[in-house]
Design a protein around this motif. Structure first.
Motif, PDB file in Angstrom:
ATOM      1  N   THR A   1       2.718 -32.467 -20.930  1.00  0.00           N
ATOM      2  CA  THR A   1       2.627 -32.297 -22.386  1.00  0.00           C
ATOM      3  C   THR A   1       3.974 -31.840 -22.965  1.00  0.00           C
ATOM      4  N   TYR A   2       5.022 -31.987 -22.156  1.00  0.00           N
ATOM      5  CA  TYR A   2       6.377 -31.593 -22.583  1.00  0.00           C
ATOM      6  C   TYR A   2       6.414 -30.154 -23.089  1.00  0.00           C
ATOM      7  N   GLY A   3       5.700 -29.282 -22.388  1.00  0.00           N
ATOM      8  CA  GLY A   3       5.720 -27.863 -22.708  1.00  0.00           C
ATOM      9  C   GLY A   3       4.800 -27.439 -23.833  1.00  0.00           C
ATOM     10  N   LEU A   4       4.010 -28.368 -24.371  1.00  0.00           N
ATOM     11  CA  LEU A   4       3.131 -28.019 -25.490  1.00  0.00           C
ATOM     12  C   LEU A   4       1.847 -27.318 -25.050  1.00  0.00           C
ATOM     13  N   ALA A   5       1.426 -27.537 -23.804  1.00  0.00           N
ATOM     14  CA  ALA A   5       0.206 -26.883 -23.320  1.00  0.00           C
ATOM     15  C   ALA A   5       0.447 -25.381 -23.241  1.00  0.00           C
ATOM     16  N   LYS A   6      -0.566 -24.607 -23.580  1.00  0.00           N
ATOM     17  CA  LYS A   6      -0.453 -23.139 -23.566  1.00  0.00           C
ATOM     18  C   LYS A   6      -0.198 -22.657 -22.139  1.00  0.00           C
ATOM     19  N   LYS A   7       0.739 -21.741 -22.012  1.00  0.00           N
ATOM     20  CA  LYS A   7       0.998 -21.140 -20.711  1.00  0.00           C
ATOM     21  C   LYS A   7      -0.161 -20.227 -20.347  1.00  0.00           C
ATOM     22  N   LYS A   8      -0.609 -20.346 -19.093  1.00  0.00           N
ATOM     23  CA  LYS A   8      -1.646 -19.450 -18.593  1.00  0.00           C
ATOM     24  C   LYS A   8      -0.983 -18.345 -17.796  1.00  0.00           C
ATOM     25  N   TRP A   9      -1.738 -17.308 -17.544  1.00  0.00           N
ATOM     26  CA  TRP A   9      -1.340 -16.210 -16.680  1.00  0.00           C
ATOM     27  C   TRP A   9      -0.069 -15.516 -17.163  1.00  0.00           C
ATOM     28  N   ARG A  10      -0.130 -15.062 -18.413  1.00  0.00           N
ATOM     29  CA  ARG A  10       0.967 -14.274 -18.973  1.00  0.00           C
ATOM     30  C   ARG A  10       0.469 -12.926 -19.496  1.00  0.00           C
ATOM     31  N   GLU A  11      -0.843 -12.796 -19.636  1.00  0.00           N
ATOM     32  CA  GLU A  11      -1.430 -11.583 -20.210  1.00  0.00           C
ATOM     33  C   GLU A  11      -2.191 -10.801 -19.139  1.00  0.00           C
ATOM     34  N   GLU A  12      -2.156  -9.485 -19.260  1.00  0.00           N
ATOM     35  CA  GLU A  12      -2.835  -8.618 -18.297  1.00  0.00           C
ATOM     36  C   GLU A  12      -4.313  -8.963 -18.169  1.00  0.00           C
ATOM     37  N   ALA A  13      -4.953  -9.297 -19.281  1.00  0.00           N
ATOM     38  CA  ALA A  13      -6.393  -9.587 -19.274  1.00  0.00           C
ATOM     39  C   ALA A  13      -6.741 -10.771 -18.367  1.00  0.00           C
ATOM     40  N   GLU A  14      -5.796 -11.664 -18.130  1.00  0.00           N
ATOM     41  CA  GLU A  14      -6.062 -12.818 -17.260  1.00  0.00           C
ATOM     42  C   GLU A  14      -6.069 -12.416 -15.782  1.00  0.00           C
TER      43      GLU A  14
ATOM     44  N   LEU B   1       3.985  -7.811 -16.431  1.00  0.00           N
ATOM     45  CA  LEU B   1       4.285  -9.193 -16.063  1.00  0.00           C
ATOM     46  C   LEU B   1       5.661  -9.216 -15.421  1.00  0.00           C
ATOM     47  N   LEU B   2       5.752  -9.720 -14.190  1.00  0.00           N
ATOM     48  CA  LEU B   2       7.037  -9.818 -13.516  1.00  0.00           C
ATOM     49  C   LEU B   2       7.699 -11.157 -13.805  1.00  0.00           C
ATOM     50  N   LEU B   3       6.951 -12.223 -13.615  1.00  0.00           N
ATOM     51  CA  LEU B   3       7.381 -13.589 -13.892  1.00  0.00           C
ATOM     52  C   LEU B   3       6.172 -14.331 -14.423  1.00  0.00           C
ATOM     53  N   ASP B   4       6.376 -15.471 -15.051  1.00  0.00           N
ATOM     54  CA  ASP B   4       5.226 -16.267 -15.483  1.00  0.00           C
ATOM     55  C   ASP B   4       4.295 -16.468 -14.295  1.00  0.00           C
ATOM     56  N   GLY B   5       3.048 -16.055 -14.452  1.00  0.00           N
ATOM     57  CA  GLY B   5       2.057 -16.252 -13.402  1.00  0.00           C
ATOM     58  C   GLY B   5       2.058 -15.200 -12.314  1.00  0.00           C
ATOM     59  N   GLN B   6       2.905 -14.178 -12.429  1.00  0.00           N
ATOM     60  CA  GLN B   6       2.958 -13.126 -11.413  1.00  0.00           C
ATOM     61  C   GLN B   6       2.912 -11.772 -12.106  1.00  0.00           C
ATOM     62  N   TYR B   7       1.829 -11.056 -11.879  1.00  0.00           N
ATOM     63  CA  TYR B   7       1.593  -9.781 -12.553  1.00  0.00           C
ATOM     64  C   TYR B   7       1.511  -8.679 -11.504  1.00  0.00           C
TER      65      TYR B   7
ATOM     66  N   THR C   1       0.818  -1.211   0.000  1.00  0.00           N
ATOM     67  CA  THR C   1       0.000   0.000   0.000  1.00  0.00           C
ATOM     68  C   THR C   1       0.855   1.265   0.000  1.00  0.00           C
ATOM     69  N   ASP C   2       2.012   1.222   0.648  1.00  0.00           N
ATOM     70  CA  ASP C   2       2.883   2.405   0.687  1.00  0.00           C
ATOM     71  C   ASP C   2       3.353   2.800  -0.711  1.00  0.00           C
ATOM     72  N   ALA C   3       3.592   1.811  -1.560  1.00  0.00           N
ATOM     73  CA  ALA C   3       4.089   2.067  -2.911  1.00  0.00           C
ATOM     74  C   ALA C   3       2.961   2.169  -3.936  1.00  0.00           C
ATOM     75  N   GLY C   4       1.723   1.810  -3.545  1.00  0.00           N
ATOM     76  CA  GLY C   4       0.609   1.808  -4.497  1.00  0.00           C
ATOM     77  C   GLY C   4       0.786   0.742  -5.557  1.00  0.00           C
ATOM     78  N   LYS C   5       1.276  -0.428  -5.118  1.00  0.00           N
ATOM     79  CA  LYS C   5       1.515  -1.547  -6.036  1.00  0.00           C
ATOM     80  C   LYS C   5       0.951  -2.823  -5.437  1.00  0.00           C
ATOM     81  N   MET C   6       0.505  -3.691  -6.301  1.00  0.00           N
ATOM     82  CA  MET C   6       0.069  -5.015  -5.859  1.00  0.00           C
ATOM     83  C   MET C   6       0.553  -6.040  -6.871  1.00  0.00           C
ATOM     84  N   MET C   7       0.938  -7.209  -6.372  1.00  0.00           N
ATOM     85  CA  MET C   7       1.314  -8.320  -7.239  1.00  0.00           C
ATOM     86  C   MET C   7       0.271  -9.409  -7.040  1.00  0.00           C
ATOM     87  N   ILE C   8      -0.211  -9.943  -8.134  1.00  0.00           N
ATOM     88  CA  ILE C   8      -1.248 -10.965  -8.080  1.00  0.00           C
ATOM     89  C   ILE C   8      -0.742 -12.228  -8.760  1.00  0.00           C
ATOM     90  N   THR C   9      -1.059 -13.358  -8.150  1.00  0.00           N
ATOM     91  CA  THR C   9      -0.670 -14.652  -8.691  1.00  0.00           C
ATOM     92  C   THR C   9      -1.744 -15.672  -8.330  1.00  0.00           C
TER      93      THR C   9
END
Length: 122
Positions: free
Chosen positions: A76-89, A110-116, A52-60
């Protein structure tokens, strides 16, 4: 115990790109475990780290959901689509969480895969 945590972090970071390492250092410097909140919307559980002090939040996603998605990619040896990479998600959950505080997101990245991360103002 602190030595074990440090060794684990060093081992994890050693196999990562410079950008990922920088983002991990940023996350550790910006968010702490005390800022963790659990939030559920539309039957989806999220972990939100709110600085809250920085006005930032990270969601995962929840840990359980992350394990499920990781397993899908592994099986699936990496063939499945990665989720949680786009802001809209992430945006609907972030907006709902912030609305409860009387705030709105003003930008994000996007900070890391799955962490926005979202900047916000109230």
């Amino acid at each position: 115990m602190q030595i074990l945590k440090t060794l684990a972090l060093v081992a994890l970071v050693a196999g990562c790109s410079a950008e990922t390492q920088g983002n991990m250092r940023y996350i550790l410097a910006t968010y702490d475990k005390d800022s963790l909140k659990h939030y559920t919307i539309h039957d989806q559980s999220w972990r939100i780290f709110d600085n809250t002090d920085a006005g930032k939040m990270m969601i995962t996603s929840s840990i359980n959901q992350g394990v499920i998605e990781g397993s899908k990619r592994g099986l699936t040896y990496g063939l499945a689509k990665k989720k949680w990479r786009e802001e809209a998600e992430f945006r609907p959950a972030a907006e709902a969480y912030l609305a409860n505080k009387g705030c709105k997101p003003t930008g994000g990245r996007l900070l890391l895969d799955g962490q926005y991360e979202f900047d916000y103002s109230c």
